[in-house]
Design an enzyme around this catalytic site. Sequence first.
Site, mmCIF file in Angstrom:
data_model
loop_
_atom_site.group_PDB
_atom_site.id
_atom_site.type_symbol
_atom_site.label_atom_id
_atom_site.label_comp_id
_atom_site.label_asym_id
_atom_site.label_seq_id
_atom_site.Cartn_x
_atom_site.Cartn_y
_atom_site.Cartn_z
ATOM 1 N N ILE A 96 0.071 5.456 13.708
ATOM 2 C CA ILE A 96 1.056 4.363 13.727
ATOM 3 C C ILE A 96 1.968 4.511 14.953
ATOM 4 C CG2 ILE A 96 2.813 3.141 12.386
ATOM 5 C CD1 ILE A 96 1.524 4.492 9.868
ATOM 6 N N ASN A 123 3.346 17.292 19.092
ATOM 7 C CA ASN A 123 2.799 18.647 19.280
ATOM 8 C C ASN A 123 1.276 18.628 19.410
ATOM 9 O OD1 ASN A 123 1.864 18.326 16.696
ATOM 10 N ND2 ASN A 123 3.248 19.803 15.761
ATOM 11 N N ASP A 137 6.996 20.844 19.800
ATOM 12 C CA ASP A 137 7.074 20.835 18.340
ATOM 13 C C ASP A 137 8.515 20.559 17.916
ATOM 14 O OD1 ASP A 137 5.206 21.952 15.954
ATOM 15 O OD2 ASP A 137 7.335 22.353 15.562
ATOM 16 N N THR A 182 7.714 5.890 3.066
ATOM 17 C CA THR A 182 6.466 5.515 2.393
ATOM 18 C C THR A 182 6.729 5.019 0.978
ATOM 19 O OG1 THR A 182 4.502 6.490 1.352
ATOM 20 C CG2 THR A 182 6.257 7.993 1.891
ATOM 21 N N TYR A 228 4.405 15.562 -1.103
ATOM 22 C CA TYR A 228 4.484 14.689 0.075
ATOM 23 C C TYR A 228 5.592 13.646 -0.109
ATOM 24 C CZ TYR A 228 3.435 10.704 3.038
ATOM 25 O OH TYR A 228 3.552 9.651 3.907
ATOM 26 N N HIS A 281 -8.880 8.104 4.236
ATOM 27 C CA HIS A 281 -8.485 6.732 3.899
ATOM 28 C C HIS A 281 -9.686 5.821 3.689
ATOM 29 C CE1 HIS A 281 -4.673 8.118 5.949
ATOM 30 N NE2 HIS A 281 -4.299 7.795 4.726
ATOM 31 N N PHE A 325 -13.250 5.936 -6.276
ATOM 32 C CA PHE A 325 -12.573 6.871 -7.177
ATOM 33 C C PHE A 325 -12.063 6.157 -8.427
ATOM 34 C CE2 PHE A 325 -11.438 9.327 -3.071
ATOM 35 C CZ PHE A 325 -12.640 10.007 -3.109
ATOM 36 N N ARG A 338 -9.389 9.988 -8.548
ATOM 37 C CA ARG A 338 -8.763 10.994 -7.691
ATOM 38 C C ARG A 338 -7.365 11.254 -8.270
ATOM 39 N NH1 ARG A 338 -7.937 9.551 -1.366
ATOM 40 N NH2 ARG A 338 -6.309 8.213 -2.221
ATOM 41 N N GLY A 349 -3.640 11.724 -8.968
ATOM 42 C CA GLY A 349 -2.409 11.237 -8.335
ATOM 43 C C GLY A 349 -2.483 9.805 -7.822
HETATM 44 N N1 UDP Z 1 -10.449 5.511 -2.293
HETATM 45 C C1 UDP Z 1 -11.751 5.534 -2.775
HETATM 46 N N2 UDP Z 1 -12.672 6.262 -2.100
HETATM 47 C C2 UDP Z 1 -12.382 6.972 -0.978
HETATM 48 C C3 UDP Z 1 -11.060 6.928 -0.472
HETATM 49 C C4 UDP Z 1 -10.123 6.190 -1.160
HETATM 50 O O1 UDP Z 1 -12.049 4.927 -3.802
HETATM 51 O O2 UDP Z 1 -13.280 7.638 -0.431
HETATM 52 C C5 UDP Z 1 -9.440 4.720 -2.996
HETATM 53 C C6 UDP Z 1 -8.242 5.515 -3.471
HETATM 54 O O3 UDP Z 1 -8.485 6.028 -4.748
HETATM 55 C C7 UDP Z 1 -7.133 4.472 -3.446
HETATM 56 C C8 UDP Z 1 -7.553 3.503 -2.344
HETATM 57 O O4 UDP Z 1 -8.929 3.761 -2.107
HETATM 58 O O5 UDP Z 1 -7.115 3.773 -4.660
HETATM 59 C C9 UDP Z 1 -6.796 3.695 -1.062
HETATM 60 O O6 UDP Z 1 -6.827 5.084 -0.743
HETATM 61 P P1 UDP Z 1 -6.322 5.658 0.637
HETATM 62 O O7 UDP Z 1 -6.612 7.126 0.627
HETATM 63 O O8 UDP Z 1 -6.894 4.844 1.746
HETATM 64 O O9 UDP Z 1 -4.752 5.384 0.625
HETATM 65 P P2 UDP Z 1 -3.615 5.797 -0.436
HETATM 66 O O10 UDP Z 1 -3.390 4.568 -1.283
HETATM 67 O O11 UDP Z 1 -4.089 6.970 -1.196
HETATM 68 O O12 UDP Z 1 -2.447 6.086 0.434
#
Ligand code: UDP
Length: 344
Positions: free
Chosen positions: A29, A49, A66, A132, A156, A204, A223, A297, A299
């Site tokens: 970004i 850095n 840094d 965020t 985070y 991502h 996921f 996944r 969280g």
């Molecule tokens: N996701 C997925 N498969 C992947 C990576 C991400 O299904 O290989 C899903 C993840 O569970 C979330 C969405 O895609 O619901 C966006 O995830 P990302 O990691 O891009 O961003 P986040 O929302 O976690 O910041």
Amino acid sequence: MTNQDTNMDSLEDATPKGPVLVCGGAGYIGSHTVELLERRGVGVVVLDNLKAGHKEAVQAPLEVCDLGDAPGLDRVFAKHKPSAVIHFAALCYVGESVTDPAKYYKENVTNTWELLQAMRRAECRDIVFSSTCATYGEPTEMPIPDGHSQRPINPYGNTKLHMEHMMGDFSRAYGMRFAALRYFNAAGASTQRDIGEDHNPETHLIPLVLQVALGKRDEILMFGDDYDTPDGTCVRDYIHVEDLGDAHLRALVKLQTGTQRLACNLGTGTGFSVREVIEVARKVTGHEIPARVVGRREGDPAMLVSGGTEAKRLLGWEANRGDLESIVSDAWRFLKAHPNGYGK
Ligand code: UDP
């Protein structure tokens, strides 16, 4: 935080006063914001850095330093005399923050303290900060308003909230002015220059889906499909990285014209499910993109969509390139040009 300024301003083509020091300006970004500053003719210096950033992404003067290096920071401030800072430099992997929180508190919180102290020594008082939507934790309102309670659910998010609090306290005590911009899901790539997203490791959704289209991965793993969402997969608010950059410039102008503190969401207000993202990527790339559902996944909230109106009210900002097809097309163009990332 309550925003103090209630005026709606038009900040079209916002041009802040430079020079602007962009910390983390070699990152995803950051580099797009630097590009925008340069295009608007604003003097800019990048401080990075280069642990995660890419020097190939930077065309501005680059100081490799840094944030933990206080004498180094003093030298950069003395040399370039920035009138303001935009602060992107932070670690951003939720999973890693759970297993190694010490690293996150050092890099994100302690190093931000170092930066703010260096700013005080140099009498530089304006800072725009990349926060965020992860500071909201598990939202109780959807879409999420700007003033939603902030209860992060991972280290985070905790570190980003600590950074917001620190800047708020410094602002009240020392007269610094700061803007906290709480992003949703940054995506896409520059429409102007050959820069884009290159994370290692990449986690991502959009870049991973496009890597499947490019043949670098066999399939995309979805996921979870048992969430309480229309198609069972998670819904996110994807925001074009150039739109994010534009909001930073507007926020900086706002500070430079007298606003002491502001915080707002940056999202489009429209959510897309994981399945919808894959569908759009199939259309944009013309590739089949095999996908398979696996477990959730840890969280991941079911839905994160911005309901904020403060960015529009305070900054006159709206997403310009908000449609998902544009976002995915721009990301695709960059990935095809750089299948192995920058400089490789
Ligand atoms: N996701 C997925 N498969 C992947 C990576 C991400 O299904 O290989 C899903 C993840 O569970 C979330 C969405 O895609 O619901 C966006 O995830 P990302 O990691 O891009 O961003 P986040 O929302 O976690 O910041």
